[in-house]
Write an enzyme that holds these catalytic residues in place. Structure first.
Site, mmCIF file in Angstrom:
data_model
loop_
_atom_site.group_PDB
_atom_site.id
_atom_site.type_symbol
_atom_site.label_atom_id
_atom_site.label_comp_id
_atom_site.label_asym_id
_atom_site.label_seq_id
_atom_site.Cartn_x
_atom_site.Cartn_y
_atom_site.Cartn_z
ATOM 1 N N CYS A 1 12.356 -14.601 14.374
ATOM 2 C CA CYS A 1 13.419 -15.479 14.899
ATOM 3 C C CYS A 1 13.719 -15.024 16.320
ATOM 4 C CB CYS A 1 14.660 -15.405 14.034
ATOM 5 S SG CYS A 1 14.361 -15.555 12.262
ATOM 6 N N ALA A 2 12.769 -15.188 17.199
ATOM 7 C CA ALA A 2 12.815 -14.524 18.496
ATOM 8 C C ALA A 2 13.857 -15.096 19.442
ATOM 9 C CB ALA A 2 11.442 -14.580 19.147
ATOM 10 N N GLY B 1 13.961 -14.165 23.144
ATOM 11 C CA GLY B 1 13.007 -13.065 23.208
ATOM 12 C C GLY B 1 13.536 -11.721 23.640
ATOM 13 N N LYS C 1 14.762 -9.155 21.955
ATOM 14 C CA LYS C 1 14.261 -8.032 21.156
ATOM 15 C C LYS C 1 12.746 -7.932 21.233
ATOM 16 C CE LYS C 1 18.269 -7.943 18.093
ATOM 17 N NZ LYS C 1 18.937 -9.137 18.674
ATOM 18 N N ASP D 1 15.562 -11.171 12.816
ATOM 19 C CA ASP D 1 16.872 -11.191 13.475
ATOM 20 C C ASP D 1 17.446 -12.577 13.208
ATOM 21 O OD1 ASP D 1 19.059 -10.702 15.081
ATOM 22 O OD2 ASP D 1 17.998 -11.071 16.951
ATOM 23 N N CYS E 1 23.785 -10.366 13.690
ATOM 24 C CA CYS E 1 24.947 -9.990 14.507
ATOM 25 C C CYS E 1 26.196 -10.495 13.794
ATOM 26 C CB CYS E 1 24.831 -10.542 15.929
ATOM 27 S SG CYS E 1 24.522 -12.307 16.035
#
Length: 391
Positions: A209-210, A213, A215, A279, A332
């Site tokens: 789940c970029a 980008g 991470k 993520d 998060c």
């Protein structure tokens, strides 16, 4: 603009923020900018003062209010000087007896029971404190010590070895180090998620789940030579990674996925990834200090949809990891259902998977993972866990 006119402008913008939160429209900062594009008479001091009023009101009220006026009245309850502006020329209409006033608070009442039990009410105010600006040094091309002196007011982040912390109002988009790809804007907590992955140069790494980008870039910097694939279902967000990777001189493959056919489109990675970072899209409750109107956007129905999507992504990731490989799951979020509860549910369905200790010296144990919070760690709120597929 006189103070009363500034207050009226804040009320008008808050009405737009409330409508946008209800209809999943643009964020508050975009609405503030749009408002003043058609009001050229407002100077920089006026815009700054109105913006401050808008975000003070958003932070003060946990539940989405009925109107901007009711939110400002809640703010004025502790600020008599604001109350005196009601009824002045170009200002809000006089206050009427018995008119609605929004309820002040940090956490929406319906969400309080969803928070991780690690978070005590004493920590709630920190969820809405203004966040600093954190940078991540591109470890493949520079060291933090080399760059610390290049930014005014910079200090090293206490938890991430890659991080530089700047005052909240700092601008870096025109700084040479940013233009050269030596730093990226990234909260320290987000940097710690990449560290928790423990990437190695020889690995096949999938960022499922970029988004834009952030991470993926951190993983590429930490493990030069790794094969990294960044995927997402949102074309707009994923399109931002290419220019960022070029600036950072990072080699990252990008692939747009089309639900519900993601697994078919990832057939070449099935049971082949050494590491899958999930993520996952979430409530964003860990980032309320940056986007406090996120509390107004979240509903029980939306939270249910997000939890179902997180479950789906974890199941998908489990099909892509090779035997002996790992999933790193992160959100998060400060809500148990999205963090520790999501991992507990996954393990109840896939008992052969092994929980692995999360290798970061931060946060607190929360179920099978670790929870970072603004009050405890001075980072955005994150939950992270590591799971290993049995050989």
């Amino acid at each position: 603009m006189r103070p009363a006119a500034r207050l009226q402008a804040a009320i008008e913008i808050l009405d737009q923020v409330i409508e946008s939160a209800r209809d999943d429209g643009p964020p508050a900062d975009v609405l503030v900018t749009r408002y003043f594009k058609t009001r050229r008479y407002a100077g920089s001091k006026d815009r700054r003062a109105v913006r401050e009023l808008v975000f003070r009101a958003v932070r003060a009220v946990a539940e989405r209010p009925d109107s901007g006026r009711s939110a400002v009245l809640a703010l004025a309850g502790d600020d008599p000087a604001l109350l005196d502006l009601f009824g002045e020329p170009r200002g809000p209409e006089p206050v009427m007896q018995g008119e609605p006033v929004a309820t002040r608070g940090a956490v929406p009442a319906w969400l309080a029971q969803e928070l991780s039990p690690m978070i005590t009410p004493g920590e709630w105010p920190a969820l809405l404190e203004r966040a600093p600006l954190d940078l991540r040094v591109n470890a493949a091309r520079a060291s933090r010590d080399e760059l610390l002196g290049e930014f005014e007011g910079a200090v090293a982040t206490p938890l991430s070895p890659w991080g530089i912390r700047l005052p909240a109002d700092s601008r870096v988009d025109d700084h040479p180090a940013f233009a050269q790809g030596l730093v990226e804007v990234q909260d320290e907590g987000s940097q710690l998620i990449a560290i928790a992955c423990g990437p190695e140069p020889h690995q096949q790494i999938l960022d499922l789940c970029a988004g834009a980008g952030g991470k993926s870039l951190a993983l590429a910097a930490a493990a030069p030579g790794a094969t990294i694939l960044a995927t997402d279902t949102n074309r707009s967000r994923l399109s931002k990674l290419g220019p960022r990777a070029e600036r950072a001189q990072a080699r990252i493959e990008v692939r747009l996925l089309n639900p519900p056919n993601e697994l078919q489109e990832m057939s070449d990675w099935r049971a082949n990834a050494d590491l899958v970072l999930v993520d996952a899209p979430c409530s964003g409750s860990g980032t309320w200090r940056r986007s406090p109107e996120g509390r107004w956007r979240l509903t029980p129905e939306r939270l249910d949809r997000l939890a179902a999507l997180q479950k789906h992504l974890l199941d998908m990731a489990s099909e892509l990891v090779r035997p002996g490989g790992r999933i790193v799951y992160a959100v998060c979020s400060l809500l148990s259902r999205e963090g520790a509860g999501q991992i507990e549910d996954f393990l109840s369905r896939r008992s052969s998977w092994i929980v692995e200790e999360t290798p970061i010296a931060a946060g607190r144990l929360d179920g099978a993972g670790r929870l970072l919070t603004p009050g405890h760690d001075a980072t955005d709120g994150f939950f992270v866990a590591r799971l290993v597929r049995a050989c």
